[in-house]
Each structure stands twice: as structure tokens, then as C-alpha cells.
Motif scaffolding. Sequence first.
Motif, PDB file in Angstrom:
ATOM      1  N   GLU A 173       0.838  -1.211   0.000  1.00  0.00           N
ATOM      2  CA  GLU A 173       0.000   0.000   0.000  1.00  0.00           C
ATOM      3  C   GLU A 173       0.867   1.252   0.000  1.00  0.00           C
ATOM      4  O   GLU A 173       0.401   2.332  -0.334  1.00  0.00           O
TER       5      GLU A 173
ATOM      6  N   PHE B 161      -2.578   1.698  -9.430  1.00  0.00           N
ATOM      7  CA  PHE B 161      -3.406   0.948  -8.488  1.00  0.00           C
ATOM      8  C   PHE B 161      -4.661   0.514  -9.232  1.00  0.00           C
ATOM      9  O   PHE B 161      -5.348   1.347  -9.820  1.00  0.00           O
ATOM     10  N   THR B 162      -4.963  -0.792  -9.245  1.00  0.00           N
ATOM     11  CA  THR B 162      -6.237  -1.240  -9.800  1.00  0.00           C
ATOM     12  C   THR B 162      -6.868  -2.220  -8.833  1.00  0.00           C
ATOM     13  O   THR B 162      -6.173  -2.904  -8.077  1.00  0.00           O
ATOM     14  N   LYS B 163      -8.199  -2.275  -8.885  1.00  0.00           N
ATOM     15  CA  LYS B 163      -8.887  -3.189  -7.988  1.00  0.00           C
ATOM     16  C   LYS B 163     -10.280  -3.437  -8.550  1.00  0.00           C
ATOM     17  O   LYS B 163     -11.050  -2.506  -8.695  1.00  0.00           O
ATOM     18  N   PRO B 164     -10.556  -4.695  -8.881  1.00  0.00           N
ATOM     19  CA  PRO B 164     -11.939  -4.994  -9.241  1.00  0.00           C
ATOM     20  C   PRO B 164     -12.789  -4.780  -7.988  1.00  0.00           C
ATOM     21  O   PRO B 164     -12.303  -5.023  -6.875  1.00  0.00           O
ATOM     22  N   GLY B 165     -14.021  -4.289  -8.149  1.00  0.00           N
ATOM     23  CA  GLY B 165     -14.858  -3.946  -7.002  1.00  0.00           C
ATOM     24  C   GLY B 165     -14.810  -4.977  -5.889  1.00  0.00           C
ATOM     25  O   GLY B 165     -14.690  -4.640  -4.720  1.00  0.00           O
ATOM     26  N   LYS B 166     -14.922  -6.256  -6.244  1.00  0.00           N
ATOM     27  CA  LYS B 166     -14.991  -7.282  -5.217  1.00  0.00           C
ATOM     28  C   LYS B 166     -13.695  -8.076  -5.090  1.00  0.00           C
ATOM     29  O   LYS B 166     -13.628  -9.023  -4.328  1.00  0.00           O
ATOM     30  N   GLY B 167     -12.695  -7.733  -5.873  1.00  0.00           N
ATOM     31  CA  GLY B 167     -11.486  -8.560  -5.875  1.00  0.00           C
ATOM     32  C   GLY B 167     -10.344  -7.929  -5.106  1.00  0.00           C
ATOM     33  O   GLY B 167     -10.503  -6.904  -4.449  1.00  0.00           O
ATOM     34  N   GLN B 168      -9.187  -8.581  -5.197  1.00  0.00           N
ATOM     35  CA  GLN B 168      -8.007  -8.079  -4.512  1.00  0.00           C
ATOM     36  C   GLN B 168      -7.398  -6.921  -5.283  1.00  0.00           C
ATOM     37  O   GLN B 168      -7.435  -6.894  -6.513  1.00  0.00           O
TER      38      GLN B 168
ATOM     39  N   VAL C 234      -4.545  -4.795  -7.013  1.00  0.00           N
ATOM     40  CA  VAL C 234      -3.321  -5.124  -7.730  1.00  0.00           C
ATOM     41  C   VAL C 234      -2.502  -3.841  -7.880  1.00  0.00           C
ATOM     42  O   VAL C 234      -3.018  -2.832  -8.330  1.00  0.00           O
TER      43      VAL C 234
ATOM     44  N   ARG D 105       0.454  -2.437  -9.802  1.00  0.00           N
ATOM     45  CA  ARG D 105       1.342  -2.731 -10.926  1.00  0.00           C
ATOM     46  C   ARG D 105       2.401  -1.653 -11.057  1.00  0.00           C
ATOM     47  O   ARG D 105       2.080  -0.467 -11.113  1.00  0.00           O
TER      48      ARG D 105
ATOM     49  N   SER E 152       3.736  -6.988 -10.720  1.00  0.00           N
ATOM     50  CA  SER E 152       2.509  -6.688  -9.976  1.00  0.00           C
ATOM     51  C   SER E 152       2.556  -7.319  -8.596  1.00  0.00           C
ATOM     52  O   SER E 152       3.101  -8.406  -8.421  1.00  0.00           O
TER      53      SER E 152
ATOM     54  N   ARG F 289      -0.067  -7.940  -4.959  1.00  0.00           N
ATOM     55  CA  ARG F 289      -1.430  -7.913  -4.442  1.00  0.00           C
ATOM     56  C   ARG F 289      -1.465  -7.225  -3.093  1.00  0.00           C
ATOM     57  O   ARG F 289      -0.463  -7.204  -2.383  1.00  0.00           O
TER      58      ARG F 289
ATOM     59  N   TYR G 186     -12.304  -8.623   0.214  1.00  0.00           N
ATOM     60  CA  TYR G 186     -11.203  -7.719  -0.080  1.00  0.00           C
ATOM     61  C   TYR G 186     -11.582  -6.245  -0.012  1.00  0.00           C
ATOM     62  O   TYR G 186     -11.056  -5.436  -0.757  1.00  0.00           O
TER      63      TYR G 186
ATOM     64  N   HIS H 124      -6.559   3.966  -3.657  1.00  0.00           N
ATOM     65  CA  HIS H 124      -6.211   5.277  -4.184  1.00  0.00           C
ATOM     66  C   HIS H 124      -5.484   5.115  -5.505  1.00  0.00           C
ATOM     67  O   HIS H 124      -4.510   4.395  -5.596  1.00  0.00           O
TER      68      HIS H 124
ATOM     69  N   HIS I 224      -9.653   5.452  -8.280  1.00  0.00           N
ATOM     70  CA  HIS I 224     -10.067   5.156  -6.903  1.00  0.00           C
ATOM     71  C   HIS I 224      -9.754   6.305  -5.968  1.00  0.00           C
ATOM     72  O   HIS I 224      -8.740   6.977  -6.125  1.00  0.00           O
TER      73      HIS I 224
ATOM     74  N   GLU J 175      -7.401 -11.495 -10.808  1.00  0.00           N
ATOM     75  CA  GLU J 175      -7.474 -10.028 -10.790  1.00  0.00           C
ATOM     76  C   GLU J 175      -6.600  -9.400 -11.885  1.00  0.00           C
ATOM     77  O   GLU J 175      -7.031  -8.491 -12.579  1.00  0.00           O
TER      78      GLU J 175
ATOM     79  N   CYS K 233      -8.111  -7.207 -14.851  1.00  0.00           N
ATOM     80  CA  CYS K 233      -7.787  -5.776 -14.923  1.00  0.00           C
ATOM     81  C   CYS K 233      -6.998  -5.406 -16.178  1.00  0.00           C
ATOM     82  O   CYS K 233      -7.244  -4.374 -16.783  1.00  0.00           O
TER      83      CYS K 233
ATOM     84  N   GLU L 113     -10.771  -6.064 -18.873  1.00  0.00           N
ATOM     85  CA  GLU L 113     -11.490  -4.803 -18.647  1.00  0.00           C
ATOM     86  C   GLU L 113     -11.245  -3.722 -19.709  1.00  0.00           C
ATOM     87  O   GLU L 113     -12.184  -3.038 -20.104  1.00  0.00           O
TER      88      GLU L 113
ATOM     89  N   ARG M  25     -25.320 -12.079 -10.268  1.00  0.00           N
ATOM     90  CA  ARG M  25     -24.565 -10.841 -10.077  1.00  0.00           C
ATOM     91  C   ARG M  25     -24.166 -10.309 -11.441  1.00  0.00           C
ATOM     92  O   ARG M  25     -23.860 -11.092 -12.334  1.00  0.00           O
TER      93      ARG M  25
ATOM     94  N   GLU N  96     -15.158   0.016 -14.557  1.00  0.00           N
ATOM     95  CA  GLU N  96     -16.214  -0.687 -13.825  1.00  0.00           C
ATOM     96  C   GLU N  96     -17.073   0.362 -13.115  1.00  0.00           C
ATOM     97  O   GLU N  96     -16.588   1.115 -12.293  1.00  0.00           O
TER      98      GLU N  96
END
Lengths: 191, 304
Positions: free
Chosen positions: A7, A29-36, A38, A40, A55, A57, B56, B98, B102, B174, B178, B182, B216, B225
Amino acid sequence: MAVIGVEQLKKNIKLKIDGQPHTVTDFTFTKPGKGQAVYRCKLKNLITGNTFDRSWRSGDNVEKADLSTRQLIFSYIEDNAFVFMDGETYDQVMLSKDVVGDNAHYLIDDGEVEVLFFEDNAIDIQLPNFVIKPIHKSDPGVKGDTATNVTKPAYTDTGLELHVPIFINEGDLVKIDTRNGEYVERVNAKK
Amino acid sequence: MANTLSELTLRSSLSRLNSLKQRSDLLQALRRFFWQRDFIEVETPIRLITPALEDYIDAIPANGKFLRTSPELHMKRLLCEGAEKIFQIGACFREHEHGERHREEFTMLEWYEAHCDYRKIAGDLHELFKFCSVELNSRQEYFSQELEVLSLEDAFAKYAKISLEESIENNNFEETLCFEVEPHLGKERPTLINDYPASMAALSRKKQNAPHLAERFEVYVDGLELANAYSELTNANEQRQRFQECRDLRKSQKRITYDLDENFLQALENGMPEAGGIALGVDRLAMVLSGAKDISSVLAFGDE
């Protein structure tokens, strides 16, 4: 050296990966809404210059690289090494040809350079933007050639080839931009 | 020089004011859309003792409680109490999120409707897109088209080097989603991705004829997204079990866990009507309507 959570990654942070120092040149920084999440990074190896993507997690840790800089004074060349001295401690520091590379052309006796250390090893040197060097060899300008911007090849004491205006003579001191190796201006000898 | 500088400042503050105005128009349009359809606007607590357990998504601690990551559980409790059509627009908070797309603090639109499922929500989302694009006079042609519908599996087959199944096995779902999938979604028209594995939807009902899949969907515009929708899980026991599994996963990863929301589970036990619900990122909707590439462009103080 400190281990940090991914982070805390950001552009220009220095990391130790596979035992070598790297800088993060780009960061997403990427993150699928419900996923972990990433993280990069585009990375550049500070020793080899190689670039690659990596990358991580969320939850992963990375190690910061122990990098420091020291101001060192160039003393002399011995065999295949460049000998520098720390102006404060008078310690001698040997830098290999690999580390100094083409920067050797711009070294000046007793001139100060910034040396980048990874752990205890020097890995790169940072020259001042401008250095003043004597011209050792250059053919005289052709008489009557008065057009502006006419240049001729010349060589410094260290054998660096550059293009100088035709009015420059052997023995003149010239200011050189170390970032592109170009002639800037003639400097009057101080002696 | 002074002239040029002040001109620059003026131009940048004009574009800033313009983007604030556009955002205000969008918020009004969203509210009008739901009022016209007899939804009521609700405001539920922002500081919670028990944020929704998600694998997550991490909540930001706030003086003994947590800032909400979504208003979902409280809104569903309102459905249990008899509300039939509700919506909410408000700030939500997710720790460590962030980037260009985000912010840890962002604005969410959520709406829920009783006695329907995610298919009704998909239809309403399409209507909402059309309505906003007309009201803001932006990308009307794009948003008037029917949504493209792809299953997650087909989307991987179409765009990724590996299949969905392989990406899960290799533990790089992921990254593949991504970076390979996507960017292609929502290019010509909004894309709806459905048929997520049941394991990727903690609060959603399973498909009746295919229980390995969840009811879903996610919607993408310009590779971004925008929204996540469910046919809501209404079974209290199943919900409790999924929360516990999620807690176990978080514990095994040594991450902070939250207590189960017993008030919510009690409400489900007392009875929740079949319902569809959706969470849509308002900042991101503002981005795709204005063509912004960075979320900071649509926020009043995006760089703070």
C-alpha cells in the motif's frame, strides 16, 4: 532494510528485488470492485538499467533498497579502477570501470562527484551538469570560413570527442554539458 | 508573463467550475430519475459498528466504529421493514484504495427494489444511463444503445490469453481481469458482465438452475467498472455462513475482521422480500459522462 506493505508503493520509491536495487518509474493501483487490489509497477534496475513490469497484491510486502549518496573527490586511475576520496573521512573508495562507464570522460582531478551506493557498493556516479575541460587536440579552423555555426571536431584530455566552434584552439578551456556531451562555451584560463 | 499566468489560472478555474456544475447536474438528474419512479431517498448511518464483511474490502476505523464501505446492509434492513423502492447517494470509504480510478472516499449511488431480481435492475440501469446522458446532453448515442451482455467466462475467452477457470487456478484472476479483459469492455456501448462464480459474490443469490454461479452483474463503460448488482441473498442461514467464511478467509490472511452484523441477520430471519440491488460509483459515472480520465477531475478537491 525496511519491509513495507505494498500500500505504501509510489512512484520513485526504491526497492530491493532479487538482491538488486530498483526504482519504481510508474505505478498503477487497480482493484476490481470485489477482488483483490493489484499494484502494478514499472521497474528499472539501477545497476543494469533493465526495465520490466511487476505486480503485487494487497497484503504483499516489499523491501526498500538501502541507497545512499556520498560526495567523493576524484583522485587518480589505478589499473582498471578509479580511485576516489571521501573529503570528510579521507577514506579511499575504488570504483570499477563498469560503474564509471562513459562518465570517465568528464572526471576532473580533485573534482567532486556524487556517488550512489547500494548497501556498501557504489553503483552509479552523478556528475555536475557542467564541467570545464582542456582541448588537447583540434585542427586549426580553415581560414576564410566565416559562416556562423561552423564547427570542427576536437578532443579533450580524456579523449572525449566533441564539436567546437572553429575559433577554439588546442589548450583552450571549454565548458561541456555532461548530460549530452555538447560544447557550451569557451572559458578563459584562470592561470 | 503575469498575463499568461492569470489567464491560465482563469482557464483552469473555469474548467473546475464547469466540472462542478456538471456534477451538480448529474446529482439532480439521478434524484429526478428515482423520484419519477416513486423511489424514496434514504440516509443510513455512515459510522458503523459492523461494516459488511467482504473478502477484499477494508473499512477505515473511526473512533471505535468504522466508516461504511457501502450502505448495503442498512438499506436491506429497510426492505425487511417494508420499504419497496429506496435509493441513497452518499460518501463511502475504503481503506488504501487510491489511484486514477479510486479514492478512499468516494460517492456511491445504491438502489434496491423489492419483489424483483437483477434483471429488473439491469433494465433500470439502462434507463438511468439514457436519462442522464439526455439530461446532461452528453454521449446520448452511446448510452441509448442496448447493453452488450457477456458472461464473465465468455469475456475471458474473448479477450484474455487464459480462460476464467485457468486464471482462478493460477491465482491471477485479478491481474487477467484488470489488464487483459477490462480495457475492452464498454468500448462501443456499455457492457454488462454476468454469471460470476458463486464464490465471488458474498451477498448475492445463487442462480437457481446453476448454483455454481451467482445472480450478479457488473457494468463497464470505457473499460471502467461502474456498478455491481445482485439478486439479493435473502436466506439468513446462508448469509451467516458466507459471512463466517469471509471472516475465516480474512483471519487466515491475518487481516482485520469485523463482527457479524447481527441486526442485519436478525432482519433477514424475520423475512426479507426477494429484491434486486445495485451500487454505482457516482464519481465514475461523472467521469464517463465528461470524458475525464482521472477521478480527480470530477472531484471538488481531487488532489487532497
